[in-house]
Design a protein around this motif. Structure first.
Motif, mmCIF file in Angstrom:
data_model
loop_
_atom_site.group_PDB
_atom_site.id
_atom_site.type_symbol
_atom_site.label_atom_id
_atom_site.label_comp_id
_atom_site.label_asym_id
_atom_site.label_seq_id
_atom_site.Cartn_x
_atom_site.Cartn_y
_atom_site.Cartn_z
ATOM 1 N N ASP A 8 0.829 -1.208 0.000
ATOM 2 C CA ASP A 8 0.000 0.000 0.000
ATOM 3 C C ASP A 8 0.862 1.256 0.000
ATOM 4 N N LYS A 9 1.944 1.224 0.758
ATOM 5 C CA LYS A 9 2.842 2.381 0.790
ATOM 6 C C LYS A 9 3.529 2.581 -0.557
ATOM 7 N N LEU A 10 3.926 1.473 -1.178
ATOM 8 C CA LEU A 10 4.568 1.572 -2.492
ATOM 9 C C LEU A 10 3.591 2.064 -3.554
ATOM 10 N N LEU A 11 2.327 1.685 -3.424
ATOM 11 C CA LEU A 11 1.315 2.117 -4.389
ATOM 12 C C LEU A 11 1.126 3.632 -4.369
ATOM 13 N N GLN A 12 1.424 4.241 -3.252
ATOM 14 C CA GLN A 12 1.257 5.686 -3.126
ATOM 15 C C GLN A 12 2.421 6.464 -3.743
ATOM 16 N N LEU A 13 3.494 5.752 -4.087
ATOM 17 C CA LEU A 13 4.655 6.412 -4.686
ATOM 18 C C LEU A 13 4.389 6.661 -6.163
ATOM 19 N N ASP A 14 4.769 7.841 -6.636
ATOM 20 C CA ASP A 14 4.426 8.218 -8.001
ATOM 21 C C ASP A 14 5.622 8.407 -8.923
ATOM 22 N N ASP A 15 6.811 8.013 -8.480
ATOM 23 C CA ASP A 15 7.947 8.124 -9.393
ATOM 24 C C ASP A 15 8.830 6.884 -9.288
ATOM 25 N N SER A 16 9.536 6.626 -10.370
ATOM 26 C CA SER A 16 10.299 5.387 -10.487
ATOM 27 C C SER A 16 11.447 5.301 -9.487
ATOM 28 N N MET A 17 12.036 6.427 -9.125
ATOM 29 C CA MET A 17 13.155 6.391 -8.188
ATOM 30 C C MET A 17 12.706 5.864 -6.824
ATOM 31 N N LYS A 18 11.600 6.383 -6.328
ATOM 32 C CA LYS A 18 11.109 5.952 -5.018
ATOM 33 C C LYS A 18 10.679 4.491 -5.048
ATOM 34 N N ILE A 19 10.001 4.099 -6.121
ATOM 35 C CA ILE A 19 9.574 2.706 -6.244
ATOM 36 C C ILE A 19 10.789 1.787 -6.273
ATOM 37 N N TYR A 77 18.265 -4.443 -8.883
ATOM 38 C CA TYR A 77 19.400 -4.028 -8.047
ATOM 39 C C TYR A 77 20.238 -2.968 -8.764
ATOM 40 N N GLN A 78 20.511 -3.197 -10.040
ATOM 41 C CA GLN A 78 21.287 -2.232 -10.819
ATOM 42 C C GLN A 78 20.538 -0.906 -10.959
ATOM 43 N N LEU A 79 19.232 -1.001 -11.139
ATOM 44 C CA LEU A 79 18.420 0.214 -11.254
ATOM 45 C C LEU A 79 18.444 0.993 -9.943
ATOM 46 N N ARG A 80 18.310 0.288 -8.837
ATOM 47 C CA ARG A 80 18.369 0.942 -7.528
ATOM 48 C C ARG A 80 19.701 1.665 -7.349
ATOM 49 N N ASN A 81 20.787 1.000 -7.724
ATOM 50 C CA ASN A 81 22.115 1.602 -7.588
ATOM 51 C C ASN A 81 22.276 2.827 -8.481
ATOM 52 N N GLU A 82 21.702 2.755 -9.676
ATOM 53 C CA GLU A 82 21.782 3.891 -10.602
ATOM 54 C C GLU A 82 21.077 5.111 -10.008
ATOM 55 N N LYS A 86 22.927 8.759 -9.208
ATOM 56 C CA LYS A 86 22.697 9.816 -10.189
ATOM 57 C C LYS A 86 21.295 10.392 -10.036
ATOM 58 N N ILE A 87 21.123 11.606 -10.515
ATOM 59 C CA ILE A 87 19.820 12.261 -10.471
ATOM 60 C C ILE A 87 19.226 12.279 -11.876
ATOM 61 N N TYR A 88 17.994 11.783 -11.993
ATOM 62 C CA TYR A 88 17.290 11.774 -13.276
ATOM 63 C C TYR A 88 16.040 12.647 -13.135
ATOM 64 N N ILE A 89 15.949 13.678 -13.964
ATOM 65 C CA ILE A 89 14.827 14.609 -13.875
ATOM 66 C C ILE A 89 13.725 14.244 -14.864
ATOM 67 N N GLU A 90 14.040 14.251 -16.147
ATOM 68 C CA GLU A 90 13.031 13.965 -17.171
ATOM 69 C C GLU A 90 13.400 12.741 -18.004
ATOM 70 N N SER A 91 14.157 11.864 -17.427
ATOM 71 C CA SER A 91 14.569 10.650 -18.135
ATOM 72 C C SER A 91 14.637 9.491 -17.150
ATOM 73 N N PHE A 92 14.896 8.297 -17.687
ATOM 74 C CA PHE A 92 15.009 7.102 -16.864
ATOM 75 C C PHE A 92 16.384 6.471 -17.076
ATOM 76 N N PRO A 93 16.905 5.789 -16.071
ATOM 77 C CA PRO A 93 18.145 5.024 -16.283
ATOM 78 C C PRO A 93 17.909 3.956 -17.349
ATOM 79 N N LYS A 94 18.936 3.621 -18.095
ATOM 80 C CA LYS A 94 18.780 2.647 -19.176
ATOM 81 C C LYS A 94 18.354 1.275 -18.655
ATOM 82 N N ILE A 99 13.801 -4.297 -17.718
ATOM 83 C CA ILE A 99 13.054 -4.934 -16.629
ATOM 84 C C ILE A 99 12.083 -5.988 -17.173
ATOM 85 N N GLU A 100 11.291 -5.612 -18.167
ATOM 86 C CA GLU A 100 10.265 -6.534 -18.665
ATOM 87 C C GLU A 100 10.883 -7.803 -19.242
#
Length: 207
Positions: A8-19, A77-82, A86-94, A99-100
């Motif tokens: 439920d707490k994760l569902l309330q997060l609205d950005d990929s970094m926090k998730i 794990y790699q995404l979490r480390n990225e 680093k800070i991503y404003i209007e983009s996503f880590p590669k 993931i899919e």
């Protein structure tokens, strides 16, 4: 904290970094719990000193985590480390693009039944949620196996017709085979449970 409250707490997060960051901390915590079930108490303190992927390798090697989850956990794990470095404003880590394709078989099968394609952040959320649910199910599976093994050991000291109805107690091999089949079904249900939590519905009549 119950897993439902965590989700439920994760569902309330609205950005990929926090998730990614918060979700992976739960995944790692549950992998540690899974390993603890397999190790004697004197070894448990050493788990926290291991690197993340060593923990995953150990869980797979101990037979308590399906090997096809390793690739996805590594990508998460790699995404979490990225995101941590680093800070991503209007983009996503590669890494988010992979993931899919790294989903386990049961996770992919569940996606085949939904009525629409998911966005990148939905894929990340689904991968994170379903992995948390799946590892939680692995904990339950192994706990059940420990209880079953105990009953098998107790049976060895009882008469051969211990069921009391003239039917021999099933062999350990048969019991383990039945458990593995059941576990496979439960993991598929864990993937569907993640979609349900996200309010993503199945196709109706194959459409």
């Amino acid at each position: 904290m119950k897993i439902e409250n965590e989700i439920d707490k994760l569902l309330q997060l609205d950005d990929s970094m926090k998730i990614s960051v918060l979700g992976f901390s739960l995944i790692e915590e549950k992998v540690e719990r899974l390993i603890e079930l397999c190790l004697d108490s004197e070894h448990r303190v050493e788990i926290t000193k291991m690197s993340t992927m060593i923990k995953v390798d150990l869980a797979v090697g101990l037979g308590v985590l399906p090997s096809d989850y390793k690739g996805l956990i590594k990508k998460l794990y790699q995404l979490r480390n990225e995101y941590a470095h680093k800070i991503y404003i209007e983009s996503f880590p590669k890494q988010i693009d992979h993931i899919e394709s790294s989903l386990s078989i049961s996770q992919r099968d569940a996606l085949k039944e939904i009525e629409r394609e998911l966005s990148q952040i939905e894929i990340l959320r689904y991968a994170t949620f379903s992995t948390i649910f799946s590892i939680e199910q692995c904990v339950k599976n192994y706990t059940n196996k420990l209880e079953t093994d105990k009953k098998i050991r107790e049976h060895k000291f009882n008469p051969p017709f211990a069921l009391g109805i003239g039917i021999p107690f099933p062999s350990e091999k048969i019991i383990n085979s039945l458990l593995e089949n059941k576990w496979s079904i439960l993991l598929q249900q864990s993937a569907q449970r993640a979609l349900d939590a996200m309010n993503i519905t199945k196709q109706i009549n194959g459409r």
